[in-house]
Write an enzyme that holds these catalytic residues in place. Sequence first.
Site, short mmCIF file in Angstrom:
data_model
loop_
_atom_site.label_atom_id
_atom_site.label_comp_id
_atom_site.label_asym_id
_atom_site.label_seq_id
_atom_site.Cartn_x
_atom_site.Cartn_y
_atom_site.Cartn_z
N HIS A 33 -7.26 -8.21 9.40
CA HIS A 33 -8.08 -7.42 8.49
C HIS A 33 -8.98 -8.26 7.60
O HIS A 33 -9.49 -7.79 6.58
CB HIS A 33 -7.17 -6.52 7.65
CG HIS A 33 -6.44 -5.50 8.46
ND1 HIS A 33 -5.25 -4.93 8.07
CD2 HIS A 33 -6.73 -4.96 9.68
CE1 HIS A 33 -4.83 -4.07 9.01
NE2 HIS A 33 -5.71 -4.09 9.98
N THR A 60 6.01 -4.81 7.13
CA THR A 60 4.99 -3.88 7.62
C THR A 60 5.64 -2.58 8.07
O THR A 60 6.70 -2.58 8.69
CB THR A 60 4.18 -4.48 8.79
OG1 THR A 60 3.31 -3.47 9.33
CG2 THR A 60 5.08 -5.01 9.89
N SER A 61 4.98 -1.47 7.74
CA SER A 61 5.48 -0.16 8.13
C SER A 61 5.14 0.15 9.58
O SER A 61 5.63 1.13 10.15
CB SER A 61 4.86 0.92 7.24
OG SER A 61 3.44 0.90 7.36
N PHE A 121 0.80 -1.21 0.00
CA PHE A 121 0.00 0.00 0.00
C PHE A 121 0.84 1.27 0.00
O PHE A 121 0.57 2.20 -0.76
CB PHE A 121 -0.94 0.02 1.22
CG PHE A 121 -2.03 -0.99 1.13
CD1 PHE A 121 -3.25 -0.66 0.58
CD2 PHE A 121 -1.84 -2.28 1.60
CE1 PHE A 121 -4.27 -1.60 0.48
CE2 PHE A 121 -2.85 -3.23 1.51
CZ PHE A 121 -4.07 -2.87 0.95
N ARG A 122 1.90 1.31 0.82
CA ARG A 122 2.54 2.59 1.10
C ARG A 122 3.91 2.80 0.45
O ARG A 122 4.48 3.87 0.58
CB ARG A 122 2.65 2.79 2.62
CG ARG A 122 1.30 3.02 3.25
CD ARG A 122 1.33 3.04 4.76
NE ARG A 122 0.03 3.42 5.28
CZ ARG A 122 -1.01 2.61 5.36
NH1 ARG A 122 -0.90 1.35 4.97
NH2 ARG A 122 -2.17 3.03 5.83
N GLN A 131 -1.75 -8.75 8.70
CA GLN A 131 -2.62 -7.67 8.27
C GLN A 131 -3.11 -7.92 6.83
O GLN A 131 -3.91 -7.15 6.32
CB GLN A 131 -1.87 -6.34 8.33
CG GLN A 131 -1.45 -5.95 9.75
CD GLN A 131 -0.48 -4.77 9.76
OE1 GLN A 131 0.69 -4.92 9.43
NE2 GLN A 131 -0.97 -3.61 10.13
N ASN A 173 12.14 -5.56 7.15
CA ASN A 173 11.36 -4.58 6.41
C ASN A 173 12.29 -3.77 5.52
O ASN A 173 13.39 -3.41 5.93
CB ASN A 173 10.61 -3.65 7.36
CG ASN A 173 9.41 -3.00 6.71
OD1 ASN A 173 8.53 -3.69 6.19
ND2 ASN A 173 9.37 -1.68 6.70
N CYS A 191 -23.54 -12.53 2.24
CA CYS A 191 -24.67 -11.64 1.99
C CYS A 191 -24.93 -10.80 3.22
O CYS A 191 -24.97 -11.32 4.35
CB CYS A 191 -25.91 -12.47 1.65
SG CYS A 191 -27.42 -11.48 1.51
#
Length: 246
Positions: free
Chosen positions: A122, A193-194, A34-35, A104, A216, A130
């Site tokens: 997550h 992971t950050s 993501f980052r 995560q 990391n 549904c």
Amino acid sequence: MNATEQLAAWIQESSRIVFFGGAGTSTESGIPDFRSAAGLYQTEQHSPYPPEELLSRHFFDQHADIFYDFYRGKMLHPDAEPNGCHRLLARLEQEGKLQAVITQNIDGLHQKAGSSNVFELHGSIHRNACMDCKQFYTLNDIIQSQDTVPRCTTCGGVIKPDVVLYEEELDQTTLYRSIDALSSADLLLVGGTSLTVYPAAQLITYFQGKHTVLLNATPTAYDRRADLLITEPIGEVMNNVDQILG
């Protein structure tokens, strides 16, 4: 002794290992994080909606069609395969040395590699339900659906992935099980992971064991508290550790 050899030595002498991982765990499997510079938050900057908005609960409720367009196009990678990190962790669990993977990630690659004691903070793309009648649907059901917004075949309700969106709380049972595992661990491996997403990142403060290893690519606020820092690609490092362990 280099860093990889030191990590292998600590793994050999430990019996209650816990791995805490983020998106960087799966980048070597072809799933963007993501980052980072190549991550989703950077590549989607020119979209009318920032990813944090697209992945929020209020946006899902109001614009499920736009959410699913982004979700299907950017977040589903059904053909991704586990890398060296996933495989080593599965091996360590089978040998009785690793007691939990806390992740995560929502991609299910730890389970695909063979891990069974996985706490998914997550949620997972592999579980869908549904919103009205709670009928369960698989990832394939979502991918193969001809509808822009997948609908329940039983009642017609909107199907929602079991992933934690912004504005939603983490599952309390998963949190408590993660805390319990961390509190009793003797070696903590933190990878990909950050450590900026809360409350998940705060969980590692429950670790009171012997050694913390941080794998990391970029610096984190936790670096000074780690006993060992490794910045090489995590899958490659874990492959090397696997070979050292024999």
